[in-house]
Design an enzyme around this catalytic site. Structure first.
Site, PDB file in Angstrom:
ATOM      1  N   MET A  29     -34.116 -46.906   7.031  1.00  0.00           N
ATOM      2  CA  MET A  29     -33.892 -45.940   6.160  1.00  0.00           C
ATOM      3  C   MET A  29     -34.157 -44.315   6.583  1.00  0.00           C
ATOM      4  O   MET A  29     -33.394 -43.388   6.236  1.00  0.00           O
ATOM      5  CB  MET A  29     -34.364 -46.117   4.603  1.00  0.00           C
ATOM      6  CG  MET A  29     -33.751 -47.340   3.954  1.00  0.00           C
ATOM      7  SD  MET A  29     -34.097 -47.476   2.489  1.00  0.00           S
ATOM      8  CE  MET A  29     -36.022 -47.676   2.656  1.00  0.00           C
ATOM      9  N   ASP A 144     -39.817 -52.018  -1.840  1.00  0.00           N
ATOM     10  CA  ASP A 144     -39.843 -52.447  -0.198  1.00  0.00           C
ATOM     11  C   ASP A 144     -41.444 -52.486   0.419  1.00  0.00           C
ATOM     12  O   ASP A 144     -41.812 -51.967   1.267  1.00  0.00           O
ATOM     13  CB  ASP A 144     -39.016 -51.012   0.401  1.00  0.00           C
ATOM     14  CG  ASP A 144     -38.557 -51.413   1.876  1.00  0.00           C
ATOM     15  OD1 ASP A 144     -38.625 -52.698   2.291  1.00  0.00           O
ATOM     16  OD2 ASP A 144     -38.580 -50.572   2.738  1.00  0.00           O
TER      17      ASP A 144
END
Length: 651
Positions: A29, A144
């Site tokens: 990301m 996450d």
């Protein structure tokens, strides 16, 4: 080719403030750079979101969500979290600035150490869950958790990074593309199959993290991300002891609770999970906590500093962020057959050689001969040899009595003394071996003799509080007897006033110790002392041990020296030793004597009465006219008590 040529951000001044110095990490990301904050003159970690994350989306929606999640993460100030300082957009760059942590991440630690010790793994997990607990209290989910997002500073403290980033990206991408970004090895089954998440999703990831730290590998592997995700949905995480047999059952139970497939079977949030970790640690002994599992078969730790060496990377690193479909239900992740690989745990082992049949006849003959000779030897040993048996006689009475009986049949004796609550001191309890047992001639028989009940000194309990006294009684091995509560003006409530038996007495170890505990001052109803003299009031209030405060005031309500008011009022509820204030009359109020000279007689008399004086008229001369006051017995301006007599003299 240098990094400067390949990465256009190196050397760039982002948002007119952050000078990018070097790239220190990259993920699915974002890319993380070490930057210098020129405004505050400090090093920061600059996380730049990967280009194209929101390219197919409404850019304003992505920006708004990104800012919202960054602000939410910035509100978290737990010492176990990497602080978020700032967020912004500079052209096509969406970035966060965060605290720069000197040290390494957990993935790096595991890469160069292999498996962590059980104690260190529990400590890291506790630190991660403690940070998650602070986020969960604010209804924030990390989503996450993985080794790359767990940082270990130079002092070994745990810090969790990237709060809110996965959620910020996924809220946009899942809406438009029906996919979710995440690290597949740590994604909860409910997130994979239904796209739902809450605090329990973080707990699942932390459990996988703990499993990996201790065993050195992740519980599920596969040829593709979708295969690994399918196993998370359809298979229970195996017990860590299947890979590391010495792991205690308490650890297996802890991991099973953290990684339960059904979120309802997991701890509700980080705080509940921290409690479970601490309870499990308390049940495991220190040597086990200090133990480290061997690296899994085939694992090779790469060491050395040869920058020119060729390095082979896995096609899907353990902490890589991947894109998965979400919201498709469990049917989208049908079980995938995963081939089992046979691992040779002992490379030095050799397959046993099949026995040869040569010489079988001779072996049988030799065996038969051995059996015959053995039978003869056994008969001789048990019939006439030194192995002949004797029956141990049953004994009772004193030690001397038992010794005589046993030695009379050729047995050797020794004595062992034991406490016994039922058998008198000096009396035989039993023998070892027990009576009627067959033993070889001359065998050693232990005579167990009673020392009577164990006597123990009673601990000193007076002056301690009831809970401590009860604990001391139990710790000394005594029974807790009856507890009586008595009021006391001097001993605080709950403190032991007396004990039975008293301190220092030696009594049976199973005796009961009774306590008398202070109930504090007894309740009272405040007496009525208004109208009593000060001395009588003090005596009345002293009967209830009340603390008396005396105030004196002038009043017409009571004569001098008499109580005219009290607080608390008569009849109010209180306890002994409470404080009470009484007001004692100091006599009538004082009057400032006016000047009556030259006043008309009748006017002067009335004025004297008005101020509280008692006037008496006298003539100065036998033939006075009774016209004006010529003199007065008390000088003007003098303070006298109300009701004082004053003589007014007229001409």
């Amino acid at each position: 080719m240098s990094d400067t040529l390949t990465d256009p951000l190196l050397g760039r001044l982002v948002d007119g403030r952050y000078l990018v110095r070097e790239c220190i990490g990259a993920g699915g990301m974002a890319t993380v750079y070490l930057a210098f904050d020129k405004r505050l003159e400090r090093l920061v970690a600059l996380k730049v979101m990967r280009a194209g994350l929101g390219s197919d989306l409404d850019s304003s929606e992505f920006t708004a969500r990104f800012r919202r999640e960054a602000k939410a993460a910035a509100r978290l100030t737990h010492p176990g979290m990497v602080r978020v300082y700032d967020q912004g957009i500079d052209g096509e760059i969406s970035y966060l600035t965060m605290e720069y942590v000197e040290g390494e991440n957990l993935r790096q630690r595991m890469n160069h150490e292999g498996c962590l010790t059980l104690g260190e793994a529990l400590t890291v997990t506790e630190g991660v869950l403690d940070a998650l607990a602070a986020a969960h209290r604010q209804d924030l989910v990390h989503r996450d958790i993985k080794p790359e997002n767990v940082l270990l500073d130079e002092e070994g403290r745990t810090k969790v990074a990237d709060f809110g980033l996965a959620r910020a990206v996924t809220e946009v991408t899942s809406t438009s593309t029906g996919t979710i970004m995440g690290t597949v090895a740590y994604l909860g089954p409910e997130l994979v199959s239904r796209g739902t998440q809450d605090a329990r999703t973080d707990i699942y990831a932390a459990g996988i993290l703990l499993y990996e730290m201790v065993t050195g590998h992740q519980p599920f592997t596969g040829d593709s991300a979708i295969e690994v995700a399918s196993r998370h949905v359809h298979e229970d995480v195996p017990a860590p002891s299947e890979s590391v047999p010495w792991l205690p059952p308490e650890f297996d139970a802890l991991v099973a609770q953290l990684v339960a497939r059904d979120p309802d079977d997991r701890p509700m949030n980080g705080a509940a999970a921290v409690t479970m970790v601490r309870q499990a640690r308390s049940l495991i002994d220190d040597p086990t906590l200090d133990r480290r599992a061997d690296p899994p078969s085939g694992a090779i730790l790469l060491t050395g500093d040869d920058d020119d060496a060729t390095t082979v990377f896995d096609p899907a690193p353990a902490g890589a962020t991947v894109v998965l479909p979400i919201g498709l239900g469990e049917s989208a992740f049908a079980p995938v057959s995963v081939g089992a690989e046979m691992i040779e745990d002992d490379p030095e082992a050799r397959e046993p050689v099949a026995p040869q049949r040569r010489g079988l006849w001779w072996s049988g003959a030799i065996l038969a001969a051995i059996l015959v000779l053995g039978g003869v030897a056994f008969w001789w040993y048990n019939s006439v040899g030194p192995g002949a048996f004797t029956t141990v006689p049953a004994v009772a009475g004193t030690q001397q009595d038992a010794e005589q009986v046993l030695e009379a049949v050729g047995l050797v004796t020794e004595t062992e003394f034991q406490f016994d609550d039922d058998i008198a001191d000096g009396t035989v309890i039993a023998t070892d071996p027990a009576g009627q047992t067959q033993v070889p001639n001359g065998a050693l028989i232990t005579i167990i003799v009673s020392k009577g009940p164990e006597m123990t000194a009673v601990p000193a309990l007076v002056g301690s509080n009831q809970d401590d006294a009860t604990a001391a009684i139990t710790e000394a091995g005594f029974e807790v007897g009856e507890t009586e509560e008595k009021p006391s003006d001097t001993v605080p409530k709950g403190e032991v006033l007396s004990q039975d038996p008293e301190s220092g007495e030696t009594v049976r170890h199973d005796s009961a110790i009774s306590l008398t505990v202070s109930g504090g001052p007894a309740p009272v109803s405040f007496p009525d002392v208004v109208g009593q003299s000060e001395a009588d009031a003090q005596a009345t209030l002293g009967e209830d041990a009340l603390v008396v405060s005396v105030k004196r005031e002038r009043t017409d309500d009571q004569p001098k020296g008499i109580v005219f008011k009290q607080d608390p009022a008569a009849g109010d509820d209180g306890i002994r030793t409470d404080a009470i204030t009484i007001w004692v009359s100091d006599g009538p109020p004082l009057v400032d004597v006016p000047n009556f000279v030259f006043d008309a007689v009748d006017e002067a008399v009335q004025n004297a009465k008005d101020v509280g004086l008692i006037p008496e008229l006298r003539a100065r001369w036998p033939f006075s006219s009774r016209d004006r006051i010529a003199d007065q017995s008390i000088a003007p301006g003098t303070d006298v008590e109300r009701g004082t007599d004053i003589v007014l003299i007229y001409n």
